[in-house]
Design a protein around this motif. Sequence first.
Motif, PDB file in Angstrom:
ATOM      1  N   TYR A 453       0.818  -1.224   0.000  1.00  0.00           N
ATOM      2  CA  TYR A 453       0.000   0.000   0.000  1.00  0.00           C
ATOM      3  C   TYR A 453       0.847   1.267   0.000  1.00  0.00           C
ATOM      4  O   TYR A 453       1.992   1.265   0.452  1.00  0.00           O
ATOM      5  CB  TYR A 453      -0.879   0.067   1.258  1.00  0.00           C
ATOM      6  CG  TYR A 453      -1.864  -1.064   1.357  1.00  0.00           C
ATOM      7  CD1 TYR A 453      -3.034  -1.065   0.611  1.00  0.00           C
ATOM      8  CD2 TYR A 453      -1.602  -2.139   2.205  1.00  0.00           C
ATOM      9  CE1 TYR A 453      -3.930  -2.110   0.701  1.00  0.00           C
ATOM     10  CE2 TYR A 453      -2.498  -3.197   2.299  1.00  0.00           C
ATOM     11  CZ  TYR A 453      -3.658  -3.179   1.549  1.00  0.00           C
ATOM     12  OH  TYR A 453      -4.531  -4.209   1.637  1.00  0.00           O
ATOM     13  N   GLN A 465      -5.407   3.876   2.952  1.00  0.00           N
ATOM     14  CA  GLN A 465      -4.545   2.846   2.371  1.00  0.00           C
ATOM     15  C   GLN A 465      -4.862   2.833   0.884  1.00  0.00           C
ATOM     16  O   GLN A 465      -6.012   2.612   0.510  1.00  0.00           O
ATOM     17  CB  GLN A 465      -4.975   1.482   2.911  1.00  0.00           C
ATOM     18  CG  GLN A 465      -4.160   0.906   4.005  1.00  0.00           C
ATOM     19  CD  GLN A 465      -4.703  -0.454   4.430  1.00  0.00           C
ATOM     20  OE1 GLN A 465      -5.862  -0.783   4.239  1.00  0.00           O
ATOM     21  NE2 GLN A 465      -3.845  -1.244   5.029  1.00  0.00           N
ATOM     22  N   ILE A 474      -8.804   2.492   0.716  1.00  0.00           N
ATOM     23  CA  ILE A 474      -9.456   2.087   1.968  1.00  0.00           C
ATOM     24  C   ILE A 474      -9.288   3.201   2.995  1.00  0.00           C
ATOM     25  O   ILE A 474      -8.167   3.629   3.276  1.00  0.00           O
ATOM     26  CB  ILE A 474      -8.828   0.774   2.500  1.00  0.00           C
ATOM     27  CG1 ILE A 474      -8.981  -0.328   1.454  1.00  0.00           C
ATOM     28  CG2 ILE A 474      -9.465   0.361   3.825  1.00  0.00           C
ATOM     29  CD1 ILE A 474      -8.135  -1.554   1.697  1.00  0.00           C
ATOM     30  N   CYS A 512     -13.749  -3.399   8.744  1.00  0.00           N
ATOM     31  CA  CYS A 512     -12.886  -4.521   8.406  1.00  0.00           C
ATOM     32  C   CYS A 512     -13.758  -5.757   8.257  1.00  0.00           C
ATOM     33  O   CYS A 512     -14.711  -5.919   9.030  1.00  0.00           O
ATOM     34  CB  CYS A 512     -11.926  -4.697   9.577  1.00  0.00           C
ATOM     35  SG  CYS A 512     -10.567  -5.752   9.305  1.00  0.00           S
ATOM     36  N   ARG A 518     -12.042   0.475  10.744  1.00  0.00           N
ATOM     37  CA  ARG A 518     -10.609   0.791  10.797  1.00  0.00           C
ATOM     38  C   ARG A 518     -10.351   2.078  11.588  1.00  0.00           C
ATOM     39  O   ARG A 518     -11.166   3.007  11.544  1.00  0.00           O
ATOM     40  CB  ARG A 518     -10.047   0.933   9.382  1.00  0.00           C
ATOM     41  CG  ARG A 518      -9.862  -0.405   8.691  1.00  0.00           C
ATOM     42  CD  ARG A 518      -9.479  -0.217   7.250  1.00  0.00           C
ATOM     43  NE  ARG A 518      -9.193  -1.480   6.596  1.00  0.00           N
ATOM     44  CZ  ARG A 518     -10.127  -2.332   6.166  1.00  0.00           C
ATOM     45  NH1 ARG A 518     -11.402  -2.041   6.333  1.00  0.00           N
ATOM     46  NH2 ARG A 518      -9.783  -3.465   5.585  1.00  0.00           N
ATOM     47  N   GLU A 537       0.286  -2.173  11.528  1.00  0.00           N
ATOM     48  CA  GLU A 537      -1.083  -2.624  11.820  1.00  0.00           C
ATOM     49  C   GLU A 537      -0.969  -3.387  13.136  1.00  0.00           C
ATOM     50  O   GLU A 537      -0.597  -4.549  13.163  1.00  0.00           O
ATOM     51  CB  GLU A 537      -1.607  -3.499  10.684  1.00  0.00           C
ATOM     52  CG  GLU A 537      -3.076  -3.796  10.826  1.00  0.00           C
ATOM     53  CD  GLU A 537      -3.701  -4.424   9.565  1.00  0.00           C
ATOM     54  OE1 GLU A 537      -3.063  -4.421   8.493  1.00  0.00           O
ATOM     55  OE2 GLU A 537      -4.833  -4.925   9.677  1.00  0.00           O
ATOM     56  N   LYS A 540      -5.695  -6.346  13.904  1.00  0.00           N
ATOM     57  CA  LYS A 540      -6.379  -6.331  12.615  1.00  0.00           C
ATOM     58  C   LYS A 540      -7.183  -5.036  12.443  1.00  0.00           C
ATOM     59  O   LYS A 540      -8.067  -4.730  13.249  1.00  0.00           O
ATOM     60  CB  LYS A 540      -7.304  -7.532  12.521  1.00  0.00           C
ATOM     61  CG  LYS A 540      -7.673  -7.867  11.106  1.00  0.00           C
ATOM     62  CD  LYS A 540      -8.482  -9.125  11.083  1.00  0.00           C
ATOM     63  CE  LYS A 540      -8.886  -9.429   9.656  1.00  0.00           C
ATOM     64  NZ  LYS A 540      -9.888 -10.457   9.576  1.00  0.00           N
ATOM     65  N   CYS A 541      -6.795  -4.270  11.428  1.00  0.00           N
ATOM     66  CA  CYS A 541      -7.479  -3.009  11.075  1.00  0.00           C
ATOM     67  C   CYS A 541      -7.323  -1.895  12.112  1.00  0.00           C
ATOM     68  O   CYS A 541      -8.070  -0.913  12.094  1.00  0.00           O
ATOM     69  CB  CYS A 541      -8.954  -3.247  10.747  1.00  0.00           C
ATOM     70  SG  CYS A 541      -9.125  -4.284   9.297  1.00  0.00           S
ATOM     71  N   TYR A 543      -4.454   0.590  13.249  1.00  0.00           N
ATOM     72  CA  TYR A 543      -3.136   0.990  12.749  1.00  0.00           C
ATOM     73  C   TYR A 543      -2.511   2.072  13.625  1.00  0.00           C
ATOM     74  O   TYR A 543      -3.216   2.809  14.315  1.00  0.00           O
ATOM     75  CB  TYR A 543      -3.261   1.549  11.322  1.00  0.00           C
ATOM     76  CG  TYR A 543      -4.006   0.637  10.381  1.00  0.00           C
ATOM     77  CD1 TYR A 543      -3.330  -0.264   9.571  1.00  0.00           C
ATOM     78  CD2 TYR A 543      -5.404   0.675  10.310  1.00  0.00           C
ATOM     79  CE1 TYR A 543      -4.020  -1.103   8.702  1.00  0.00           C
ATOM     80  CE2 TYR A 543      -6.099  -0.155   9.452  1.00  0.00           C
ATOM     81  CZ  TYR A 543      -5.410  -1.046   8.661  1.00  0.00           C
ATOM     82  OH  TYR A 543      -6.094  -1.878   7.802  1.00  0.00           O
TER      83      TYR A 543
END
Length: 571
Positions: A453, A465, A474, A512, A518, A537, A540-541, A543
């Motif tokens: 990305y 992203q 995203i 997500c 996110r 990250e 998960k999702c 960041y």
Amino acid sequence: MRARRDLLLLLGIASCPIAAWAASSDRSSCPRGVGPQFAKYYNDPETFTCISNPSIKIPFSAVNDDYCDCPDGSDEPGTSACSHLSRLSPWTSSDHPAGEGADRTPALPGFYCPNKGHRPAYIAFNRVNDGVCDYDICCDGSDEWARVGGIKCENRCKEIGKEWRKMEEQRQKSLTAALRKKKELVAEAGRLTKEIEDRIADLEVEAAAQENKVRALEADLEKIVREERRKAAQGKGKGKVGALAGLARNRVNELREALATVREQRDESRARVKELEEILSKFKEEYNPNFNDEGVKRAVRRWEDYAARGTAGDYSQDAERDRNLDEIAQADGPNFGIDWEHWENQDEGEASFVLKLLAYLPPSLVEVLEDKFTFLRDLLVSSNILSRGEPDAAGESTAVTKAREALDAEKAQVERTRQSIETHREDLGQEYGAQGVFRPLKDVCIRRDSGEYTYEHCFLSQTKQIPKKGGGTINMGRFEAIKTVQVDDVNEAGEVQTVSKLALVYSSGQRCWNGPARSTTVILECAEENEILKVTEDEKCIYSMVVTSPVACDDTTTTKGSQDEGYKDEL
Ligand code: MAN
């Protein structure tokens, strides 16, 4: 020597006993490993008093004898004998003869390396005499004084100090530049805020003027409506057919006037066309065909083509129609064969009693009665007792329509101005950080490629992203707040410390699959440029980004890292 020590104590500068420095340290004032601010505890040449446990006293000869006597480890400043002590895992009461109630938190920050030619530093006791030269902290190698396994750590402070000072100078330069930029941002923020305040003040004035105009237009509309009602009441109090005939007559008169205007314009245009045709016709006759000017020849050819299709004189077929129009245009003409008087005076028995009555009353009284009547009629209409007798919007006269449109347009303008004021006010109330420093950065975007990305951070707006191999962007979160977060940071001595950092929180991004919406925490670090250093990250999702920016620079700090600024005089 005693006199010198007394003098130093008087000046607040600690010293240490002769025996101690002569026997157990290569420094001239303190036992090995003791930093200057702890020197005062090592003054008595006979007895040592444990720093945090003054009830425990030991002979001074037990200091640095490689045996941990004090619960706080203060008797072993130069060895690793008390290195098992930790702030995180203090001794249990049975571990030490001092027993319950003893303070077992280490009293000293570590083994003191004087690092002459560089900066003094403390190294953890477990790294003292471990057979490794820890030049990153102890550039003078003093932590390996016992030469365990024959190791000899030579003093490298001269070159390490030189390199450090070079880097420090560079660091200071960029810090100064970054602080200058931050100052500029603060000044810019002030300007932008002032601009918005001024804009609000201007818009308030505009809104007030527009509101005045609305009131005037409301009055105009009311006047026109009243006027028309009066006309209707006075002239056509004869029932629906009569009222309709009155409206039709008005409309016909309006059309007649419009027709006259259009005919005038048409005649004017014809006269101009005729004049132009005469100019061109003369031009054709007088031009010199031998003069080889392509442009002129082309113009003449085109004129000839045009003239072949007929010229402005040929309006003979319009004469009959014009005669009819002349007749129509006469205000007292035959009016399309309609006997308006007849229709206006039709009374088919449904005429409003009120309208009939009003027709006989003086205008001033009509005005008063009209208001009462309107109120009563509206009441009856809303109660479904009476049907609405007025012409609807489609039957409204041009004058009323125009007045209503002008009013509606002005009302819409007031609405837009008020909305704009509201938006600016909301913006002024927004959080833009101390001194509004983030205001000039709003919507400024920076990017960084990482893995598959390109990541984008738009200050106080959103994080994204962007897939490098195509596909949809995203959203990783929309701006939520400016916060201070606690993060682990490795200091110059390689130790992990928890520090507070300025952060921007972005949440409610794209959901997500099988997970949360996110979100991104942007942790800010001080530097001259706005730059994304790292993206991770964490879950998960969820960041985090490390972003440098002058906004994160602290104007109150000009130097960083020295463990004790007071040690500077050691250099
Ligand atoms: C995309 C990216 C990743 C994320 C997954 C979750 O591939 O947003 O960062 O982990 O979706 O499905």
